[in-house]
Design a protein around this motif. Structure first.
Motif, PDB file in Angstrom:
ATOM      1  N   ASN A  19       0.864  -1.181   0.000  1.00 51.68           N
ATOM      2  CA  ASN A  19       0.000   0.000   0.000  1.00 51.68           C
ATOM      3  C   ASN A  19       0.902   1.234   0.000  1.00 51.68           C
ATOM      4  O   ASN A  19       1.148   1.833   1.041  1.00 51.68           O
ATOM      5  CB  ASN A  19      -0.896  -0.031   1.238  1.00 51.68           C
ATOM      6  N   LYS A  21       0.662   4.348  -0.813  1.00 50.70           N
ATOM      7  CA  LYS A  21       0.158   5.623  -0.282  1.00 50.70           C
ATOM      8  C   LYS A  21      -0.069   5.523   1.223  1.00 50.70           C
ATOM      9  O   LYS A  21       0.091   6.485   1.945  1.00 50.70           O
ATOM     10  CB  LYS A  21      -1.132   6.020  -0.982  1.00 50.70           C
ATOM     11  N   GLY A  22      -0.452   4.368   1.708  1.00 46.60           N
ATOM     12  CA  GLY A  22      -0.646   4.167   3.140  1.00 46.60           C
ATOM     13  C   GLY A  22      -1.805   4.963   3.700  1.00 46.60           C
ATOM     14  O   GLY A  22      -2.546   5.645   2.993  1.00 46.60           O
ATOM     15  N   ARG A  23      -1.980   4.867   4.999  1.00 44.65           N
ATOM     16  CA  ARG A  23      -3.033   5.615   5.675  1.00 44.65           C
ATOM     17  C   ARG A  23      -2.579   7.061   5.805  1.00 44.65           C
ATOM     18  O   ARG A  23      -1.467   7.331   6.235  1.00 44.65           O
ATOM     19  CB  ARG A  23      -3.280   5.026   7.061  1.00 44.65           C
ATOM     20  N   PRO A  24      -3.429   7.997   5.488  1.00 45.39           N
ATOM     21  CA  PRO A  24      -3.016   9.397   5.607  1.00 45.39           C
ATOM     22  C   PRO A  24      -2.807   9.789   7.063  1.00 45.39           C
ATOM     23  O   PRO A  24      -3.474   9.275   7.963  1.00 45.39           O
ATOM     24  CB  PRO A  24      -4.172  10.178   4.973  1.00 45.39           C
ATOM     25  N   ALA A  27      -5.486  10.250  10.310  1.00 44.41           N
ATOM     26  CA  ALA A  27      -6.718   9.520  10.046  1.00 44.41           C
ATOM     27  C   ALA A  27      -7.059   8.543  11.165  1.00 44.41           C
ATOM     28  O   ALA A  27      -8.172   8.023  11.209  1.00 44.41           O
ATOM     29  CB  ALA A  27      -6.598   8.749   8.729  1.00 44.41           C
ATOM     30  N   GLY A  28      -6.136   8.299  12.098  1.00 43.09           N
ATOM     31  CA  GLY A  28      -6.363   7.334  13.169  1.00 43.09           C
ATOM     32  C   GLY A  28      -7.271   7.880  14.251  1.00 43.09           C
ATOM     33  O   GLY A  28      -7.515   9.077  14.365  1.00 43.09           O
ATOM     34  N   GLU A  29      -7.771   6.978  15.083  1.00 41.78           N
ATOM     35  CA  GLU A  29      -8.688   7.353  16.159  1.00 41.78           C
ATOM     36  C   GLU A  29      -7.999   8.223  17.211  1.00 41.78           C
ATOM     37  O   GLU A  29      -8.585   9.154  17.739  1.00 41.78           O
ATOM     38  CB  GLU A  29      -9.264   6.090  16.815  1.00 41.78           C
ATOM     39  N   LYS A  32      -7.696  11.779  15.980  1.00 45.69           N
ATOM     40  CA  LYS A  32      -8.992  12.464  16.034  1.00 45.69           C
ATOM     41  C   LYS A  32      -9.328  12.848  17.472  1.00 45.69           C
ATOM     42  O   LYS A  32      -9.834  13.938  17.737  1.00 45.69           O
ATOM     43  CB  LYS A  32     -10.092  11.565  15.468  1.00 45.69           C
TER      44      LYS A  32
END
Length: 145
Positions: A19, A21-24, A27-29, A32
């Motif tokens: 992956n 691009k990976g997780r932006p 974006a994780g909990e 947030k």
């Protein structure tokens, strides 16, 4: 006998991400949660300060422990004159210096720890000396019936 299986052509190569691009970021909990709390921090600190000023001891403790960094005593190395006697006498001199306020408790603890380590080294040297004396005595007595 084992044979290596050939990797399928669609398999990822070593070091290549599945992956790219990976997780932006953000974006994780947890990110947030932090973002949601960050806007309320000044109001929380103000509420705690008001409660502490009104006499709330737990609010004051929380403020002092978490918001304001702990004040550590500046311990400067003070020269200490230890007696030339035994380690016990030197230890008593350190305790007396701490009790008289001539030496900071942290420095006294460090000196007592050093004296304890010195005592262990002295004990090991004494055991080594005694063992050598016993071995020498035993070796000299072997030739006799």
């Amino acid at each position: 006998m084992t044979t290596k299986k050939k990797a399928p052509p669609q398999a990822w190569k070593p070091g290549q991400s599945g992956n790219p691009k990976g997780r932006p970021a953000g974006a994780g909990e947890i990110a947030k949660f932090r973002a949601g709390i960050a806007e309320h921090v000044p109001a929380i600190i103000k509420t705690l300060t008001t409660a502490a000023l009104a006499g709330d001891v737990s609010a004051a403790r929380l403020l002092l422990e978490r918001v304001i960094p702990a004040i550590k005593p500046a311990e400067e190395a003070a020269p200490v004159n230890l007696p030339d006697g035994t380690l016990t006498e030197q230890g008593r001199a350190v305790v007396a210096a701490v009790a008289a306020g001539e030496l900071a408790p942290g420095q006294g603890a460090a000196l007592l720890g050093s004296l304890g380590a010195l005592a262990k080294l002295t004990e090991a040297d004494e055991i080594d000396r005694r063992m050598a004396a016993l071995e020498a005595r035993d070796a000299s007595g072997r030739g006799q019936p």
